[in-house]
Design an enzyme around this catalytic site. Structure first.
Site, mmCIF file in Angstrom:
data_model
loop_
_atom_site.group_PDB
_atom_site.id
_atom_site.type_symbol
_atom_site.label_atom_id
_atom_site.label_comp_id
_atom_site.label_asym_id
_atom_site.label_seq_id
_atom_site.Cartn_x
_atom_site.Cartn_y
_atom_site.Cartn_z
ATOM 1 N N TRP A 1 0.892 -1.147 0.000
ATOM 2 C CA TRP A 1 0.000 0.000 0.000
ATOM 3 C C TRP A 1 0.935 1.203 0.000
ATOM 4 C CZ3 TRP A 1 -1.094 4.283 3.116
ATOM 5 C CH2 TRP A 1 -2.290 4.951 2.813
ATOM 6 N N GLU B 1 -16.633 5.156 -0.076
ATOM 7 C CA GLU B 1 -15.386 4.375 -0.160
ATOM 8 C C GLU B 1 -15.440 3.259 -1.193
ATOM 9 O OE1 GLU B 1 -13.850 2.254 3.272
ATOM 10 O OE2 GLU B 1 -15.845 1.793 3.965
ATOM 11 N N GLU C 1 -22.161 6.772 8.627
ATOM 12 C CA GLU C 1 -21.707 5.450 8.174
ATOM 13 C C GLU C 1 -22.239 5.154 6.765
ATOM 14 O OE1 GLU C 1 -19.458 3.552 8.882
ATOM 15 O OE2 GLU C 1 -19.963 1.546 8.207
#
Ligand code: M6R
Length: 612
Positions: free
Chosen positions: A74, A492, A485
């Site tokens: 990453w 995302e 949320e």
């Protein structure tokens, strides 16, 4: 972030490393690489992109070797290119290093090494490590000594593995702040290292979680461990006890969908572990006495991402049921804002992975102020478990999808039960109130099933959202965090820009965003202030916004005002976030799917964020 794996044994080393790396791909998927020792010579193969691309390349020309290390990246320092992919080597190509974490003093080290003629070919912090080892080796021609000396020059958080032609039978490792496990199979003599257990099960049988400032090496049939100062240390291995099937995707197309569907089972498991046969709430793993728990005057919850959003619901729970003033803050802010804290403050960390660097730093901040820390964790062997004074196990089972789903609902259920538990100890929750809430929680698995199996309206909403660039989520009180949320899940994995707001706050500015093209998702189950939520909804409607509502079964009034709606079973307001989030998870999932996004591996993300 980043995953590392190492292996010595009779199996085809390149294939073993690839299988292991695939299990670690949730830690990052920007590039992948392996290094092996083949008849005393170092060979490295790496490339940008997913591990499957490296695998295809290796299928065309396998590498031979007796031992090897691998890495899935990453990106932190430098783009995901071939040059920046791990393993990194020195110019003589006889030392190869893989690394997870960040070397914070890498600029200074690069400068120093540059003066000695080293020319770096990557932008990474990692590339200094093979050169440091090489420089140390030039002094005393002892690779063990060189490795030990080199790691003491490194600042930051890291776990590293190294192989070299100078000692071709060993894999060296070191840990300081980033997770690392060494393991063995006593029957076969194979030895392993990995960032996380799934990479090496079911072949490894016994494991040791390497502690900070420990290093050592694997060699055929044995593992040596040392302190930073070089003193030998005994390794006490634990039997590996994980169910490999929990890590398999089964018949689901994505881990995220599998994990959404696992939520009823997770909640049943939590209840089996948290409710005694006589109906009392129990936290057996919590080593705190009631006297201390009754004395808690304030709670600060610090966490990141979805875990922080669960913490925001927790704030409502602790204030409502425990009557304890509670704050919830981003770990990355809590850590650096030098919070004013009293001695009766309890700090709560929440984390699925237990390895989130910001949250770990938050624990250190709390401990530096001599406060007690309890962490809600899905991984009882994680760094956070070791660093906290007490832990509460989430019982969600392994979560692989990068978008957190079942860990979130597990966090909510555990937080609700813990707040009732504290309320009871403090004498502010009656037995009747506790029993009635427990009864309702026991019905939640079935209620979730009913939402999961009525997903037609959700798919229609996802089709509607597919072409949009923006969306707004609104909720009040217990469901204000649900709005956050819902927005986080959508952005995302589908890359639609989404924001969550407290519905009452929306008119103070953000309402300017509303046009006929703006989807506004209103979380509006039964609540004490349902009428106020309806007013907020009508304010949006009056400006031609498109209303998608999450409502309690049969709420015809809100249905009439909505362009789309999803019904959820009726439940107490405080427990409604556990149900209301389910359609939002599915809306995000299907929207991402219809937009052609990689649901389990969203761009730029990693499951476990081990850098600050
Ligand atoms: O492992 P943690 O719960 O500490 O992770 C915290 C966040 O990184 C995580 O929740 C992240 O926001 C997820 N991708 C959200 O779906």
């Amino acid at each position: 972030m980043c995953g590392i794996v190492g292996y010595i044994g009779p199996k085809a080393v390149d294939s073993f490393l690839i299988v292991g790396l695939k299990k670690l791909e949730y830690r990052g998927y920007d590039s992948a690489g392996i290094a092996l020792i083949d008849r005393d010579e170092l060979v490295v193969r790496k490339r940008p992109g997913k591990i499957s691309e490296l695998e295809d390349e290796l299928n065309d020309s396998h590498l031979k070797g007796s031992l090897g290390i691998g890495h899935t990246r990453w990106a932190t320092h430098g783009e995901p290119t071939q040059a920046n992919a791990h393993p990194h080597s020195n110019q003589n190509r006889n030392i190869a290093v893989v690394h997870n974490g960040i070397i914070e003093n890498f600029s200074a080290l690069r400068k120093e090494l540059g003066k000695t003629g080293v020319v770096f070919v990557s932008q990474t912090d990692t590339e200094v490590i093979p050169y440091l080892i090489e420089a140390e080796y030039a002094i005393n021609k002892n690779i063990e000594q060189a490795f030990k000396n080199a790691i003491t020059h490194l600042e930051g958080k890291f776990s590293i593995a190294m192989i070299t032609e100078f000692e071709p039978g060993k894999i060296f490792f070191a840990k300081s702040g980033a997770p690392l496990i060494v393991a063995k199979n006593s029957e076969t003599g194979e030895v392993f290292l990995a960032s996380d257990l799934p990479a090496i099960v079911p072949i490894a049988q016994q494991a040791y979680y390497v502690l900070d400032e420990e290093w050592g090496y694997l060699e055929n049939n044995s593992i040596e461990l040392k302190t930073w100062a070089g003193e030998p240390k005994e390794i006490i291995f634990e039997k590996i006890d994980i169910n490999n099937e929990d890590y398999e995707i089964g018949n689901f197309p994505h881990y995220m969908l599998k994990e959404i569907f696992e939520q009823p089972k997770v909640i049943k498991t939590i209840l089996e572990n948290r409710i005694s046969p006589s109906g009392e709430i129990v936290f057996e793993e919590l080593n705190f006495d009631n006297e201390y728990l009754a004395s808690i005057g304030r709670i600060i919850i610090q966490a990141c991402g979805t875990s922080l959003i669960a913490g925001l619901v927790g704030k409502y729970y602790f204030e409502h049921y425990g009557k304890i003033f509670t704050d919830a803050d981003y770990s990355s802010e809590f850590r650096y804002r030098n919070p004013v804290i009293d001695g009766d403050t309890l700090v709560i960390g929440i984390s699925q992975s237990g390895e989130t660097a910001d949250t770990i730093a938050g624990i250190h901040e709390a401990k530096s102020k001599f406060l007690k820390v309890i962490s809600f964790l899905n991984n009882p062997k994680s760094t956070m478990a070791r660093e906290s004074d007490g832990t509460i196990h989430l019982f969600a089972g392994p979560e692989i999808g990068v978008a957190s789903t079942k860990a979130y609902t597990a966090e909510l259920v555990n937080l609700a039960l813990f707040s009732l538990y504290l309320g009871k100890i403090k004498g502010v929750v009656s037995k009747e109130e506790q029993d009635s809430l427990i009864k309702e929680i026991q019905q939640i698995p079935e209620m979730i099933e009913s939402v999961l199996h009525n997903d037609e309206s959700i798919k229609v909403i996802a089709e509607y959202l597919k072409p949009h660039h923006d969306a707004v989520f609104l909720g009040r009180t217990f469901n204000y965090p649900t709005a956050l949320e819902g927005a986080l899940k959508l952005k995302e994995i589908s890359y639609i820009h989404a924001s969550g707001y407290a519905a009452g706050e929306f008119k103070h500015g953000p309402i300017a965003l509303v046009t006929e093209n703006m989807p506004v998702i209103v979380i509006a189950p039964q609540s004490e202030i349902r009428n106020k939520v309806i007013s907020n909804l009508l304010e949006v409607k009056a400006r031609k916004g498109k209303i998608i509502s999450i409502i309690s079964e049969g709420d015809t009034e809100i249905m009439e005002h909505s362009d789309y709606y999803v019904e959820i079973p009726k439940i107490s307001e405080s427990l409604s976030p556990i149900l209301a989030v389910i359609p939002l998870q599915l809306i995000a999932y299907y929207t991402a799917l219809y937009r052609g996004c990689n649901v389990d591996k969203p761009r730029n993300l990693a499951k476990s964020v081990t850098v600050e």
